[in-house]
Write a protein that holds these residues in place. Structure first.
Motif, PDB file in Angstrom:
ATOM      1  N   LEU A 280       0.839  -1.188   0.000  1.00  0.00           N
ATOM      2  CA  LEU A 280       0.000   0.000   0.000  1.00  0.00           C
ATOM      3  C   LEU A 280       0.879   1.244   0.000  1.00  0.00           C
ATOM      4  CD1 LEU A 280      -2.692  -1.005   2.652  1.00  0.00           C
ATOM      5  CD2 LEU A 280      -2.755  -1.343   0.175  1.00  0.00           C
ATOM      6  N   GLY A 281       0.536   2.217  -0.854  1.00  0.00           N
ATOM      7  CA  GLY A 281       1.255   3.477  -0.869  1.00  0.00           C
ATOM      8  C   GLY A 281       1.045   4.241   0.426  1.00  0.00           C
ATOM      9  N   PRO A 282       1.901   5.213   0.736  1.00  0.00           N
ATOM     10  CA  PRO A 282       1.811   5.943   2.006  1.00  0.00           C
ATOM     11  C   PRO A 282       0.458   6.609   2.253  1.00  0.00           C
ATOM     12  CG  PRO A 282       3.897   6.394   0.911  1.00  0.00           C
ATOM     13  CD  PRO A 282       3.078   5.617  -0.059  1.00  0.00           C
ATOM     14  N   PHE A 283      -0.248   7.005   1.173  1.00  0.00           N
ATOM     15  CA  PHE A 283      -1.532   7.681   1.331  1.00  0.00           C
ATOM     16  C   PHE A 283      -2.675   6.857   0.745  1.00  0.00           C
ATOM     17  CE2 PHE A 283       1.626  10.963   1.803  1.00  0.00           C
ATOM     18  CZ  PHE A 283       1.129  11.759   2.821  1.00  0.00           C
ATOM     19  N   ASP A 284      -2.480   5.533   0.694  1.00  0.00           N
ATOM     20  CA  ASP A 284      -3.552   4.667   0.222  1.00  0.00           C
ATOM     21  C   ASP A 284      -4.799   4.879   1.080  1.00  0.00           C
ATOM     22  OD1 ASP A 284      -4.007   1.980  -1.508  1.00  0.00           O
ATOM     23  OD2 ASP A 284      -5.065   1.827   0.423  1.00  0.00           O
ATOM     24  N   PRO A 285      -5.997   4.798   0.477  1.00  0.00           N
ATOM     25  CA  PRO A 285      -7.222   4.983   1.263  1.00  0.00           C
ATOM     26  C   PRO A 285      -7.309   4.098   2.499  1.00  0.00           C
ATOM     27  CG  PRO A 285      -7.756   4.980  -1.063  1.00  0.00           C
ATOM     28  CD  PRO A 285      -6.289   4.648  -0.962  1.00  0.00           C
ATOM     29  N   TYR A 286      -6.790   2.893   2.441  1.00  0.00           N
ATOM     30  CA  TYR A 286      -6.885   1.997   3.590  1.00  0.00           C
ATOM     31  C   TYR A 286      -6.174   2.569   4.814  1.00  0.00           C
ATOM     32  CZ  TYR A 286      -7.221  -2.465   6.069  1.00  0.00           C
ATOM     33  OH  TYR A 286      -7.528  -3.452   6.985  1.00  0.00           O
ATOM     34  N   LEU A 287      -5.195   3.437   4.578  1.00  0.00           N
ATOM     35  CA  LEU A 287      -4.411   4.033   5.670  1.00  0.00           C
ATOM     36  C   LEU A 287      -4.910   5.409   6.075  1.00  0.00           C
ATOM     37  CD1 LEU A 287      -0.856   3.115   4.313  1.00  0.00           C
ATOM     38  CD2 LEU A 287      -2.309   1.771   5.860  1.00  0.00           C
ATOM     39  N   GLN A 288      -5.992   5.894   5.451  1.00  0.00           N
ATOM     40  CA  GLN A 288      -6.486   7.238   5.713  1.00  0.00           C
ATOM     41  C   GLN A 288      -7.506   7.285   6.837  1.00  0.00           C
ATOM     42  OE1 GLN A 288      -4.411   9.232   4.464  1.00  0.00           O
ATOM     43  NE2 GLN A 288      -5.332  10.222   2.695  1.00  0.00           N
ATOM     44  N   LEU A 289      -7.742   6.181   7.474  1.00  0.00           N
ATOM     45  CA  LEU A 289      -8.682   6.100   8.583  1.00  0.00           C
ATOM     46  C   LEU A 289      -8.211   6.941   9.766  1.00  0.00           C
ATOM     47  CD1 LEU A 289      -8.156   2.538  10.140  1.00  0.00           C
ATOM     48  CD2 LEU A 289      -6.394   3.985   9.148  1.00  0.00           C
ATOM     49  N   LYS A 290      -9.131   7.282  10.642  1.00  0.00           N
ATOM     50  CA  LYS A 290      -8.776   8.117  11.797  1.00  0.00           C
ATOM     51  C   LYS A 290      -8.748   7.347  13.115  1.00  0.00           C
ATOM     52  CE  LYS A 290      -8.051  11.647   9.311  1.00  0.00           C
ATOM     53  NZ  LYS A 290      -6.649  12.124   9.143  1.00  0.00           N
ATOM     54  N   ASP A 291      -9.090   6.068  13.082  1.00  0.00           N
ATOM     55  CA  ASP A 291      -8.922   5.233  14.291  1.00  0.00           C
ATOM     56  C   ASP A 291      -7.692   4.355  14.096  1.00  0.00           C
ATOM     57  OD1 ASP A 291     -10.095   3.729  12.290  1.00  0.00           O
ATOM     58  OD2 ASP A 291     -11.474   2.654  13.608  1.00  0.00           O
ATOM     59  N   ARG A 292      -6.558   5.024  13.983  1.00  0.00           N
ATOM     60  CA  ARG A 292      -5.310   4.313  13.686  1.00  0.00           C
ATOM     61  C   ARG A 292      -4.975   3.244  14.711  1.00  0.00           C
ATOM     62  NH1 ARG A 292      -1.412   9.485  12.037  1.00  0.00           N
ATOM     63  NH2 ARG A 292      -2.400   9.927  10.003  1.00  0.00           N
ATOM     64  N   GLU A 293      -5.361   3.468  15.960  1.00  0.00           N
ATOM     65  CA  GLU A 293      -5.032   2.507  17.003  1.00  0.00           C
ATOM     66  C   GLU A 293      -5.758   1.179  16.785  1.00  0.00           C
ATOM     67  OE1 GLU A 293      -8.710   4.571  18.013  1.00  0.00           O
ATOM     68  OE2 GLU A 293      -6.725   5.288  17.401  1.00  0.00           O
ATOM     69  N   LEU A 294      -6.861   1.174  16.044  1.00  0.00           N
ATOM     70  CA  LEU A 294      -7.533  -0.083  15.743  1.00  0.00           C
ATOM     71  C   LEU A 294      -6.756  -0.866  14.694  1.00  0.00           C
ATOM     72  CD1 LEU A 294     -10.142  -1.810  16.211  1.00  0.00           C
ATOM     73  CD2 LEU A 294     -11.049  -0.720  14.159  1.00  0.00           C
ATOM     74  N   LEU A 295      -6.242  -0.171  13.696  1.00  0.00           N
ATOM     75  CA  LEU A 295      -5.496  -0.844  12.639  1.00  0.00           C
ATOM     76  C   LEU A 295      -4.123  -1.294  13.120  1.00  0.00           C
ATOM     77  CD1 LEU A 295      -5.331  -1.720   9.680  1.00  0.00           C
ATOM     78  CD2 LEU A 295      -4.540   0.587   9.107  1.00  0.00           C
ATOM     79  N   VAL A 296      -3.438  -0.427  13.882  1.00  0.00           N
ATOM     80  CA  VAL A 296      -2.094  -0.740  14.398  1.00  0.00           C
ATOM     81  C   VAL A 296      -2.105  -0.451  15.893  1.00  0.00           C
ATOM     82  CG1 VAL A 296       0.370  -0.229  14.240  1.00  0.00           C
ATOM     83  CG2 VAL A 296      -1.053  -0.132  12.179  1.00  0.00           C
ATOM     84  N   SER A 297      -2.154  -1.478  16.696  1.00  0.00           N
ATOM     85  CA  SER A 297      -2.330  -1.291  18.141  1.00  0.00           C
ATOM     86  C   SER A 297      -1.075  -0.781  18.831  1.00  0.00           C
ATOM     87  CB  SER A 297      -2.782  -2.607  18.786  1.00  0.00           C
ATOM     88  OG  SER A 297      -1.826  -3.631  18.556  1.00  0.00           O
ATOM     89  N   ASP A 298       0.110  -1.136  18.314  1.00  0.00           N
ATOM     90  CA  ASP A 298       1.366  -0.756  18.963  1.00  0.00           C
ATOM     91  C   ASP A 298       1.719   0.695  18.635  1.00  0.00           C
ATOM     92  OD1 ASP A 298       3.993  -1.844  20.310  1.00  0.00           O
ATOM     93  OD2 ASP A 298       4.628  -0.672  18.566  1.00  0.00           O
ATOM     94  N   GLU A 299       1.950   1.498  19.665  1.00  0.00           N
ATOM     95  CA  GLU A 299       2.186   2.923  19.475  1.00  0.00           C
ATOM     96  C   GLU A 299       3.454   3.197  18.673  1.00  0.00           C
ATOM     97  OE1 GLU A 299       2.640   7.089  22.064  1.00  0.00           O
ATOM     98  OE2 GLU A 299       2.419   5.149  23.092  1.00  0.00           O
ATOM     99  N   ALA A 300       4.529   2.463  18.948  1.00  0.00           N
ATOM    100  CA  ALA A 300       5.784   2.683  18.224  1.00  0.00           C
ATOM    101  C   ALA A 300       5.610   2.375  16.742  1.00  0.00           C
ATOM    102  CB  ALA A 300       6.886   1.824  18.828  1.00  0.00           C
TER     103      ALA A 300
END
Length: 374
Positions: A280-300
């Motif tokens: 996925l590109g850096p700005f792919d729609p799949y990564l444009q969500l605003k609940d990032r903690e759901l997609l990637v739980s680890d803060e680092a």
């Protein structure tokens, strides 16, 4: 009735509804991609074209898609035929919404007693008059600065000059019937053929449901809450709540209350398991969500995927983000540097290599290899 769903169900739903489980040759044509209803941000070297490609969509010819500044002032790709509906859907929901979307540009307007939507209409009208032939952004800005009064202007220290605020300029462009010529830097604006709409005669509340941005976010990033949608649009939460669709149902994800469109509820858990690998590109729609903690739980890991500057791409397998990737180009050769977050199976690694080969072919270069960052 409120239904509790799992994180895995949510990611599987989003992966499927964004058509990331489609293989090549399935799409009926270059505009056969559902998320074009919401728009695909065209940022980065591969931009919207690669986002469409990884969704099984063949490359478009120049007349199929159009590029316009819309949500968050970013360039987005849409079906050309949809631009009039997109102009309505991406317009502010209210004057307060318009004020928030233009950030600090609203302060002098407010001090001068100028309504934000009135100001944007004036900017759009001036832009329409200026662009009678393809016009470079800098020329447009200079012409606008000469026309607009003091509340519309600011002194820019980096430029050591007075010119228009950036966000009103960007948000008024589509309303003025102007699109961006693809692959131009600096951007070139030109008239959209056959444009007949007047600027800001309707608000986002008048949008066709298919292009409505609140509904679109719920459709492609649901389940969600008003705060996430507001962040995606740059609108006040109050406005988003006031225009929240009536046909939503309540769900709980990890203990948090959320909503989704009732028509999409059966999609949770309905998609078959998928192990498709995607770069996925850096700005792919799949990564444009605003609940990032759901997609990637680890803060680092979240910080590594979404840094302030220099975003990497994401390695995704069946909805899960499993690592990062960056392209390394030398002449006509492309290397892909990957940083896996977990050990990949042989099958997943083969799929990843296939994606790297597809990207090289997409760019018209030779793949030199896929290397793992130490």
């Amino acid at each position: 009735m409120t239904v509790e769903v799992t994180r895995a169900q949510v990611l599987s739903y989003r992966w499927h509804v964004q058509q990331l489980d489609r293989g090549s040759g399935i799409a009926t044509g270059p505009t056969d991609c559902d998320i074009l209803d919401l728009g695909i941000q065209n940022t980065g070297p591969d931009g919207a074209a690669w986002a469409l490609f990884v969704r099984g969509t063949p490359q478009a010819s120049p007349g199929d898609l159009a590029l316009a500044w819309t949500l968050r002032g970013a360039p987005h790709s849409y079906r050309r035929a949809d631009l009039p509906q997109v102009a309505v859907a991406t317009a502010p929901l209210s004057d307060a919404d318009a004020a928030k979307r233009i950030f600090d540009a609203n302060r002098p307007l407010k001090a001068a007693g100028i309504g934000t939507l009135d100001a944007l209409r004036e900017v759009a009208g001036a832009m329409r008059e200026i662009v009678d032939a393809p016009t470079v952004k800098g020329e447009m800005s200079a012409a606008l600065t000469a026309r607009m009064s003091e509340p519309y202007l600011r002194f820019c220290r980096p430029c050591n000059a007075t010119h228009m605020y950036e966000m009103p300029f960007r948000l008024a462009a589509l309303q003025a019937g102007l699109e961006l010529r693809p692959n131009t830097s600096p951007p070139v604006l030109e008239r959209i053929p056959g444009w007949g709409s007047k600027p800001y005669t309707r608000t986002g509340a008048d949008a066709d449901p298919r292009f409505d941005v609140i509904r679109g976010y719920l459709r492609f990033f649901g389940p969600a809450d008003p705060k996430a949608v507001a962040a995606y649009i740059d609108a006040p939460v109050k406005d988003v709540k006031a225009h929240w669709p009536d046909d939503t149902v309540n769900v709980v994800v990890g203990g948090a209350p959320r909503s989704m469109l009732a028509s999409d509820r059966d999609g949770l858990g309905a998609a078959p398991p998928d192990r498709s690998a995607r770069l996925l590109g850096p700005f792919d729609p799949y990564l444009q969500l605003k609940d990032r903690e759901l997609l990637v739980s680890d803060e680092a890991r979240r910080k590594a995927l979404w840094p302030t500057l220099g975003r990497p791409g994401a390695i995704a397998i069946g909805g899960e983000i499993v690592g990062l990737w960056r392209p390394r180009t030398s002449g006509k050769k492309l290397s892909i540097e990957v940083t896996p977050w977990e050990k990949l199976s042989k099958s997943d690694r083969r799929s990843l290599d296939e994606q790297a080969a597809a990207l090289a072919e997409f760019r018209g270069v030779t793949l030199a290899g896929v290397t793992e960052k130490a």
